[in-house]
Motif scaffolding. Structure first.
Motif, PDB file in Angstrom:
ATOM      1  N   VAL A 141      50.226  61.514  53.669  1.00 57.39           N
ATOM      2  CA  VAL A 141      49.293  62.412  54.344  1.00 57.39           C
ATOM      3  C   VAL A 141      49.902  63.809  54.346  1.00 57.39           C
ATOM      4  CG1 VAL A 141      48.139  62.927  56.528  1.00 57.39           C
ATOM      5  CG2 VAL A 141      48.468  60.554  55.829  1.00 57.39           C
ATOM      6  N   PRO A 142      49.142  64.853  54.015  1.00 55.96           N
ATOM      7  CA  PRO A 142      49.707  66.211  54.051  1.00 55.96           C
ATOM      8  C   PRO A 142      50.259  66.553  55.430  1.00 55.96           C
ATOM      9  CG  PRO A 142      47.579  66.213  52.953  1.00 55.96           C
ATOM     10  CD  PRO A 142      47.741  64.848  53.562  1.00 55.96           C
ATOM     11  N   TYR A 143      51.450  67.142  55.459  1.00 52.23           N
ATOM     12  CA  TYR A 143      52.079  67.499  56.725  1.00 52.23           C
ATOM     13  C   TYR A 143      51.198  68.425  57.564  1.00 52.23           C
ATOM     14  CZ  TYR A 143      56.583  65.552  55.262  1.00 52.23           C
ATOM     15  OH  TYR A 143      57.593  64.712  54.878  1.00 52.23           O
ATOM     16  N   SER A 144      50.449  69.302  56.903  1.00 47.00           N
ATOM     17  CA  SER A 144      49.666  70.294  57.637  1.00 47.00           C
ATOM     18  C   SER A 144      48.409  69.715  58.271  1.00 47.00           C
ATOM     19  CB  SER A 144      49.278  71.444  56.704  1.00 47.00           C
ATOM     20  OG  SER A 144      48.540  70.962  55.603  1.00 47.00           O
ATOM     21  N   ILE A 145      48.086  68.445  57.967  1.00 48.72           N
ATOM     22  CA  ILE A 145      46.878  67.834  58.520  1.00 48.72           C
ATOM     23  C   ILE A 145      47.215  66.661  59.429  1.00 48.72           C
ATOM     24  CG2 ILE A 145      44.733  66.631  57.978  1.00 48.72           C
ATOM     25  CD1 ILE A 145      44.547  68.251  55.437  1.00 48.72           C
ATOM     26  N   GLY A 146      48.005  65.727  58.935  1.00 53.92           N
ATOM     27  CA  GLY A 146      48.369  64.582  59.757  1.00 53.92           C
ATOM     28  C   GLY A 146      47.301  63.510  59.772  1.00 53.92           C
ATOM     29  N   GLU A 147      47.322  62.684  60.788  1.00 55.26           N
ATOM     30  CA  GLU A 147      46.402  61.563  60.862  1.00 55.26           C
ATOM     31  C   GLU A 147      45.984  61.331  62.301  1.00 55.26           C
ATOM     32  OE1 GLU A 147      49.312  57.731  61.123  1.00 55.26           O
ATOM     33  OE2 GLU A 147      49.066  58.658  59.160  1.00 55.26           O
ATOM     34  N   GLY A 148      45.033  60.436  62.487  1.00 56.20           N
ATOM     35  CA  GLY A 148      44.537  60.162  63.829  1.00 56.20           C
ATOM     36  C   GLY A 148      44.160  58.710  63.995  1.00 56.20           C
ATOM     37  N   ILE A 149      43.728  58.370  65.186  1.00 51.21           N
ATOM     38  CA  ILE A 149      43.334  57.007  65.515  1.00 51.21           C
ATOM     39  C   ILE A 149      42.006  57.046  66.252  1.00 51.21           C
ATOM     40  CG2 ILE A 149      43.920  54.927  66.814  1.00 51.21           C
ATOM     41  CD1 ILE A 149      46.851  55.721  66.506  1.00 51.21           C
ATOM     42  N   SER A 150      41.102  56.178  65.847  1.00 49.07           N
ATOM     43  CA  SER A 150      39.840  56.024  66.561  1.00 49.07           C
ATOM     44  C   SER A 150      39.833  54.681  67.271  1.00 49.07           C
ATOM     45  CB  SER A 150      38.656  56.095  65.590  1.00 49.07           C
ATOM     46  OG  SER A 150      37.444  55.771  66.257  1.00 49.07           O
ATOM     47  N   LYS A 151      39.349  54.696  68.507  1.00 44.22           N
ATOM     48  CA  LYS A 151      39.171  53.460  69.267  1.00 44.22           C
ATOM     49  C   LYS A 151      37.778  53.402  69.884  1.00 44.22           C
ATOM     50  CE  LYS A 151      44.016  52.457  70.190  1.00 44.22           C
ATOM     51  NZ  LYS A 151      44.993  51.959  71.183  1.00 44.22           N
ATOM     52  N   GLU A 152      36.852  54.192  69.308  1.00 46.35           N
ATOM     53  CA  GLU A 152      35.457  54.167  69.737  1.00 46.35           C
ATOM     54  C   GLU A 152      34.585  54.141  68.490  1.00 46.35           C
ATOM     55  OE1 GLU A 152      34.294  56.708  73.167  1.00 46.35           O
ATOM     56  OE2 GLU A 152      36.309  57.535  72.940  1.00 46.35           O
ATOM     57  N   TYR A 153      33.684  53.136  68.415  1.00 48.73           N
ATOM     58  CA  TYR A 153      32.907  52.921  67.202  1.00 48.73           C
ATOM     59  C   TYR A 153      31.424  52.771  67.548  1.00 48.73           C
ATOM     60  CZ  TYR A 153      37.573  50.795  66.894  1.00 48.73           C
ATOM     61  OH  TYR A 153      38.910  50.519  67.041  1.00 48.73           O
ATOM     62  N   PHE A 154      30.565  53.350  66.705  1.00 56.62           N
ATOM     63  CA  PHE A 154      29.116  53.232  66.832  1.00 56.62           C
ATOM     64  C   PHE A 154      28.582  52.624  65.539  1.00 56.62           C
ATOM     65  CE2 PHE A 154      30.478  56.695  69.500  1.00 56.62           C
ATOM     66  CZ  PHE A 154      29.648  56.687  70.619  1.00 56.62           C
ATOM     67  N   ILE A 155      27.826  51.525  65.633  1.00 55.41           N
ATOM     68  CA  ILE A 155      27.310  50.840  64.445  1.00 55.41           C
ATOM     69  C   ILE A 155      25.842  50.497  64.657  1.00 55.41           C
ATOM     70  CG2 ILE A 155      27.531  48.807  62.966  1.00 55.41           C
ATOM     71  CD1 ILE A 155      30.453  48.739  63.548  1.00 55.41           C
ATOM     72  N   PHE A 156      25.030  50.724  63.630  1.00 55.03           N
ATOM     73  CA  PHE A 156      23.606  50.418  63.727  1.00 55.03           C
ATOM     74  C   PHE A 156      23.387  48.910  63.844  1.00 55.03           C
ATOM     75  CE2 PHE A 156      23.460  54.642  61.839  1.00 55.03           C
ATOM     76  CZ  PHE A 156      22.452  55.232  62.589  1.00 55.03           C
TER      77      PHE A 156
END
Length: 393
Positions: free
Chosen positions: A157-172
């Protein structure tokens, strides 16, 4: 800060307040992985008079916008309407817009995991496939978390952006309940703003079939089999040849890992996602009712500024018997140190201080520890964070 109850109330209020619309959309399943609670929400009220609509994207404060070919590729043979997979880094700056708004995602279950592609369509929302979150045949099993790696390429992952985590999901509901491929979409909510920095693509719908046959569409994805290894971003472009009422057909074989990759149309000024890849060799387009529901969900869930968010760590797998991974959320340029203690407070491991950047992963070998409960103490810029860790044999 919005609580889940505030969010649901605001979402419901938004649905009830617009009297200009006249038709109810497909309903939504929402899952809060922190509290392990599932909600069933009504779909948005849609404008039945419109045959197309779109929400504009945003380049982000990083600037640097890529230029795309606006002409259809030459006839490709084998009934294919899209070009083959080319490494994105061969033609694009990986830190340019909109490439940096594309993400590789990994949904983690107990046990196991699943990898897909996704694209940021607002400051704190990604669009991916519903089956990347609720697996086919296992639509009652929600992931504990989804790790999001923007502009992931060459295993990093580019150092200048990084990463994240999602723990909330919406699904049809069309996918979550019935497994309908034309409803195979999911929204992943990020805990705070990232789009203002890296930018996001717009999203839209069109009920004019010739739009899909005559326009040039582009997609970035992370194929993971058939000679691909899920560690590089790939690019292809082309158009669609038919629509059977459920899926658009391009004549290309869909490769596992590509699910959730959004196909977008552009004039090199605006960039708009109109659908994504599913399990089948085809692509569902965003329908009118899905468009308005996505819009209502995003409007009811504003992003929190990054600076106001406390540091969070992702520690996994837990329990573990060999290696423990520690990842911080998003951009960091911090001094970090770690120590492991027994339940009685005995310190059995202490690391040296080091500088960590966004996207870095710290790996601890814990295979030499006896089975039991331990405390991982992480110190970031003199602030301490404590996690319970279970070691198994």
């Amino acid at each position: 800060m919005y609580s889940i109850h505030n969010i649901l109330f605001v979402y419901w209020l938004a649905l009830c307040s617009n009297n200009a619309f006249s038709a109810q959309s497909d309903s939504i399943y929402y899952y809060d992985a922190v509290n392990k609670i599932e909600y069933h929400l009504p779909g948005a009220i849609e404008d039945t008079l419109k045959i197309n609509d779109a929400v504009e994207g945003y380049y982000g404060s990083m600037g640097n916008v890529s230029i795309f070919d606006l002409e259809l590729p030459l006839p490709l043979g084998n009934d294919s309407m899209f070009t083959g997979h080319e490494l994105a880094e061969n033609d694009f700056d990986m830190l340019s817009y909109p490439i940096r708004a594309v993400a590789r995602i990994n949904a983690y279950y107990d046990p196991g995991g699943y990898g897909c592609s996704a694209v940021l369509i607002d400051d704190n929302f990604l669009l991916t496939s519903g089956h990347c979150i609720l697996r086919e045949g296992k639509r009652d099993i929600w992931p504990d978390s989804v790790v999001i790696r923007f502009a992931f390429n060459d295993s990093a992952v580019p150092y200048s952006i990084g990463e994240g985590i999602s723990k909330e999901y919406f699904i049809f509901q069309k996918w979550a309940k019935w497994g309908g491929y034309d409803g195979d979409f999911a929204l992943l909510k990020l805990p705070y703003s990232i789009g203002n920095y890296i930018g996001w693509l717009g999203y839209g719908f069109s009920e004019i079939d010739t739009f899909y046959y005559n326009s040039v569409f582009h997609r970035f994805s992370y194929p993971g089999t058939y000679g691909f290894d899920f560690i590089d971003m790939y690019y292809s472009y082309g158009t669609f040849k038919s629509y059977n009422g459920i899926l658009l057909a391009s004549g290309n074989r869909k490769i596992p890992g590509e699910s959730g990759s959004g196909f977008f149309e552009t004039d090199n000024e605006r960039f708009t996602v109109y659908g994504g890849l599913t399990l089948q060799d085809g692509a569902p387009k965003i329908s009118r009712d899905q468009f308005y529901t996505i819009q209502e969900i995003i409007n009811a869930n504003p992003a929190e500024p990054y600076a106001e968010k406390e540091i969070e760590l992702f520690v996994y797998p837990n329990p573990t018997s060999d290696y423990l991974y520690i990842r911080p959320l998003f951009k960091f340029n911090k001094i970090i140190s770690l120590n492991i203690q027994t339940v009685t407070g005995q310190e059995i491991y202490l690391s040296e201080e080091e500088k960590i950047y966004g996207g870095d992963k710290i790996i601890l070998n814990v295979s030499g520890l006896n089975a039991g409960l331990y405390f991982l103490k992480t110190i970031i810029d003199n602030n301490s964070y404590l996690n319970q860790v279970i070691i198994t044999n």
